[in-house]
Design a protein around this motif. Structure first.
Motif, mmCIF file in Angstrom:
data_model
loop_
_atom_site.group_PDB
_atom_site.id
_atom_site.type_symbol
_atom_site.label_atom_id
_atom_site.label_comp_id
_atom_site.label_asym_id
_atom_site.label_seq_id
_atom_site.Cartn_x
_atom_site.Cartn_y
_atom_site.Cartn_z
ATOM 1 N N SER A 1 39.532 59.660 -31.490
ATOM 2 C CA SER A 1 38.202 59.703 -30.866
ATOM 3 C C SER A 1 38.246 59.237 -29.416
ATOM 4 O O SER A 1 39.049 58.388 -29.041
ATOM 5 C CB SER A 1 37.245 58.799 -31.638
ATOM 6 N N ARG A 2 37.330 59.802 -28.649
ATOM 7 C CA ARG A 2 37.175 59.366 -27.250
ATOM 8 C C ARG A 2 35.952 58.457 -27.170
ATOM 9 O O ARG A 2 34.863 58.817 -27.616
ATOM 10 C CB ARG A 2 37.002 60.585 -26.351
ATOM 11 N N ILE A 3 36.152 57.298 -26.598
ATOM 12 C CA ILE A 3 35.122 56.243 -26.619
ATOM 13 C C ILE A 3 34.632 55.933 -25.209
ATOM 14 O O ILE A 3 35.427 55.824 -24.269
ATOM 15 C CB ILE A 3 35.687 54.952 -27.254
ATOM 16 N N ALA A 4 33.325 55.776 -25.101
ATOM 17 C CA ALA A 4 32.698 55.354 -23.840
ATOM 18 C C ALA A 4 32.092 53.960 -24.023
ATOM 19 O O ALA A 4 31.768 53.555 -25.143
ATOM 20 C CB ALA A 4 31.614 56.344 -23.439
ATOM 21 N N LEU A 5 31.935 53.264 -22.911
ATOM 22 C CA LEU A 5 31.301 51.939 -22.911
ATOM 23 C C LEU A 5 30.031 51.983 -22.068
ATOM 24 O O LEU A 5 29.982 52.700 -21.058
ATOM 25 C CB LEU A 5 32.240 50.891 -22.298
ATOM 26 N N LEU A 6 29.033 51.240 -22.486
ATOM 27 C CA LEU A 6 27.822 51.072 -21.682
ATOM 28 C C LEU A 6 27.484 49.593 -21.627
ATOM 29 O O LEU A 6 27.363 48.936 -22.661
ATOM 30 C CB LEU A 6 26.653 51.854 -22.285
ATOM 31 N N THR A 7 27.366 49.074 -20.412
ATOM 32 C CA THR A 7 26.948 47.686 -20.248
ATOM 33 C C THR A 7 25.565 47.634 -19.607
ATOM 34 O O THR A 7 25.219 48.497 -18.793
ATOM 35 C CB THR A 7 27.933 46.907 -19.352
ATOM 36 N N SER A 8 24.801 46.621 -19.962
ATOM 37 C CA SER A 8 23.504 46.434 -19.298
ATOM 38 C C SER A 8 23.550 45.259 -18.320
ATOM 39 O O SER A 8 22.537 44.648 -18.020
ATOM 40 C CB SER A 8 22.397 46.233 -20.336
ATOM 41 N N ALA A 9 24.744 44.962 -17.812
ATOM 42 C CA ALA A 9 24.926 43.809 -16.922
ATOM 43 C C ALA A 9 24.614 44.111 -15.456
ATOM 44 O O ALA A 9 24.772 43.232 -14.611
ATOM 45 C CB ALA A 9 26.354 43.274 -17.047
ATOM 46 N N GLY A 10 24.194 45.336 -15.151
ATOM 47 C CA GLY A 10 23.846 45.651 -13.763
ATOM 48 C C GLY A 10 25.045 45.782 -12.838
ATOM 49 O O GLY A 10 24.943 45.540 -11.634
ATOM 50 N N LEU A 11 26.190 46.188 -13.380
ATOM 51 C CA LEU A 11 27.380 46.399 -12.551
ATOM 52 C C LEU A 11 27.223 47.683 -11.732
ATOM 53 O O LEU A 11 26.655 48.663 -12.197
ATOM 54 C CB LEU A 11 28.636 46.523 -13.426
ATOM 55 N N SER B 1 37.608 43.863 -8.177
ATOM 56 C CA SER B 1 37.065 43.476 -6.861
ATOM 57 C C SER B 1 36.127 44.535 -6.285
ATOM 58 O O SER B 1 35.425 44.277 -5.315
ATOM 59 C CB SER B 1 38.208 43.211 -5.893
ATOM 60 N N ASP B 2 36.128 45.732 -6.873
ATOM 61 C CA ASP B 2 35.241 46.793 -6.377
ATOM 62 C C ASP B 2 33.870 46.746 -7.042
ATOM 63 O O ASP B 2 32.987 47.537 -6.706
ATOM 64 C CB ASP B 2 35.873 48.171 -6.630
ATOM 65 N N LEU B 3 33.681 45.856 -8.001
ATOM 66 C CA LEU B 3 32.413 45.790 -8.735
ATOM 67 C C LEU B 3 31.515 44.689 -8.189
ATOM 68 O O LEU B 3 31.982 43.617 -7.811
ATOM 69 C CB LEU B 3 32.684 45.528 -10.219
ATOM 70 N N ALA B 4 30.229 44.978 -8.152
ATOM 71 C CA ALA B 4 29.219 43.975 -7.825
ATOM 72 C C ALA B 4 28.223 43.924 -8.984
ATOM 73 O O ALA B 4 28.246 44.781 -9.871
ATOM 74 C CB ALA B 4 28.518 44.356 -6.524
ATOM 75 N N VAL B 5 27.384 42.915 -8.963
ATOM 76 C CA VAL B 5 26.413 42.714 -10.038
ATOM 77 C C VAL B 5 25.011 42.606 -9.442
ATOM 78 O O VAL B 5 24.819 41.874 -8.462
ATOM 79 C CB VAL B 5 26.716 41.416 -10.832
ATOM 80 N N ALA B 6 24.063 43.328 -10.016
ATOM 81 C CA ALA B 6 22.658 43.204 -9.611
ATOM 82 C C ALA B 6 21.835 42.958 -10.870
ATOM 83 O O ALA B 6 21.480 43.898 -11.595
ATOM 84 C CB ALA B 6 22.199 44.476 -8.899
ATOM 85 N N HIS B 7 21.579 41.722 -11.154
ATOM 86 C CA HIS B 7 20.845 41.349 -12.377
ATOM 87 C C HIS B 7 20.258 39.958 -12.141
ATOM 88 O O HIS B 7 21.003 38.994 -11.975
ATOM 89 C CB HIS B 7 21.804 41.347 -13.571
ATOM 90 N N LEU B 8 18.941 39.864 -12.132
ATOM 91 C CA LEU B 8 18.283 38.600 -11.785
ATOM 92 C C LEU B 8 18.144 37.654 -12.969
ATOM 93 O O LEU B 8 17.656 36.543 -12.808
ATOM 94 C CB LEU B 8 16.885 38.889 -11.206
ATOM 95 N N HIS B 9 18.580 38.085 -14.156
ATOM 96 C CA HIS B 9 18.295 37.306 -15.363
ATOM 97 C C HIS B 9 19.503 36.566 -15.909
ATOM 98 O O HIS B 9 19.390 35.879 -16.933
ATOM 99 C CB HIS B 9 17.700 38.230 -16.444
ATOM 100 N N ILE B 10 20.646 36.764 -15.279
ATOM 101 C CA ILE B 10 21.853 36.070 -15.726
ATOM 102 C C ILE B 10 22.632 35.573 -14.509
ATOM 103 O O ILE B 10 22.546 36.151 -13.433
ATOM 104 C CB ILE B 10 22.771 36.980 -16.578
ATOM 105 N N ASN B 11 23.397 34.529 -14.713
ATOM 106 C CA ASN B 11 24.304 34.032 -13.682
ATOM 107 C C ASN B 11 25.473 35.028 -13.565
ATOM 108 O O ASN B 11 26.101 35.367 -14.571
ATOM 109 C CB ASN B 11 24.825 32.647 -14.106
ATOM 110 N N ASP B 12 25.732 35.490 -12.348
ATOM 111 C CA ASP B 12 26.746 36.544 -12.202
ATOM 112 C C ASP B 12 28.165 36.017 -11.932
ATOM 113 O O ASP B 12 29.091 36.808 -11.766
ATOM 114 C CB ASP B 12 26.335 37.547 -11.118
ATOM 115 N N GLU B 13 28.341 34.708 -11.907
ATOM 116 C CA GLU B 13 29.656 34.171 -11.522
ATOM 117 C C GLU B 13 30.777 34.632 -12.459
ATOM 118 O O GLU B 13 31.830 35.089 -12.016
ATOM 119 C CB GLU B 13 29.614 32.642 -11.488
#
Lengths: 92, 168
Positions: free
Chosen positions: B41-51, B86-98
């Motif tokens: 099977s081919r698998i995809a991922l979905l995150t709601s972390a605002g990456l 290092s190419d990813l950033a985070v935009a999410h006001l509800h969690i600490n992004d560190e």
């Protein structure tokens, strides 16, 4: 992270993890923990027998609760939380 | 071990989530059988972390959320499976992004999935994964009308057999 809410919302397959928000697959830098969580999710994806299947990941977060509870939260309250807190304050 | 869904949630917020039941009109069970073997099977991922990709994609719209606290950006981003941390950033006001910035695999384990594919546990990973920003307005109208149909097209284009959804 909130499997009981996912159950209420009728998610077909659920893996429950007792991890802080923002950490669905585990601790930063812990490749083994992340891989094990992903593997469990894949097993549930492929192996669940019917809707509403929930499997809880038997892994405890390796950081004291008080510290972990503070660490996941943003440095500034989100706009909706700020609004919620202001509304609550105005009632008291 | 029975997972406590509210262990890390401030006590005052628990009633906002608990006992709300399904969305109106979504009371029936949802089910799509998974018929292939995982190893095929081919698998995809979905995150709601605002990456999002720092250099080439727009951030999720946090300014509008600041002025309209009940609104959340319903758009989505393609994240190539071989993206460097290092190419990813985070935009999410509800969690600490560190921690997310230090190790995005905690939300989008693309490298772990690639390793499971190399080990033969899964057939393959999709070339692109998906990122959304998990805070959404309560009606989910933007999601229902625009985001979800686009994600379905994307997953079909990527020949995904299965999707792991990871809330942030």
């Amino acid at each position: 992270m909130m499997p009981s809410v996912a159950e209420e919302r009728k998610a077909p397959r659920i893996v429950g993890v007792e991890f802080p928000f923002g950490h669905a697959f585990g601790m930063p830098g812990d490749e083994r923990m992340q891989s094990q969580t992903l593997l469990l999710a894949l097993r549930v994806l492929a192996g669940a027998g019917g809707p509403g299947t929930r499997v809880d990941h038997d892994v405890e977060w390796p950081v004291p609760l008080r510290e972990a509870y503070r660490a996941w939260q943003p440095k500034e309250a989100s706009p909706i939380v700020r609004q919620f807190l202001e509304a609550r304050r105005s009632l008291t | 071990m029975k997972v406590d869904s509210f262990r890390f949630l401030p006590r005052a917020f628990r009633p906002l989530y608990e006992g709300r039941g399904p969305f109106p009109g979504e009371e029936d069970a949802v089910w799509a059988p998974f018929t292939k073997r995982l190893a095929e099977s081919r698998i995809a991922l979905l995150t709601s972390a605002g990456l999002y990709l720092r250099a080439t994609q727009e951030s999720f719209d946090l300014q509008r959320e600041q002025s309209q606290p009940e609104w959340g950006d319903p758009t989505w981003r393609r994240i190539p499976a071989d993206t460097n941390r290092s190419d990813l950033a985070v935009a999410h006001l509800h969690i600490n992004d560190e921690d997310l910035l230090a190790d995005p695999e905690i939300a989008l384990p693309a490298k772990a999935l690639a390793q499971l594919a190399a080990d033969g546990v899964v057939g393959s990973a999709t070339p692109e994964h998906i990122s959304v920003m998990g805070y959404q307005e309560r009606s989910l109208e933007g999601w229902r009308q625009e985001t979800l149909p686009e994600l379905i097209v994307q997953l079909r284009d990527q020949n995904a057999d299965g999707l792991i959804l990871a809330p942030a």
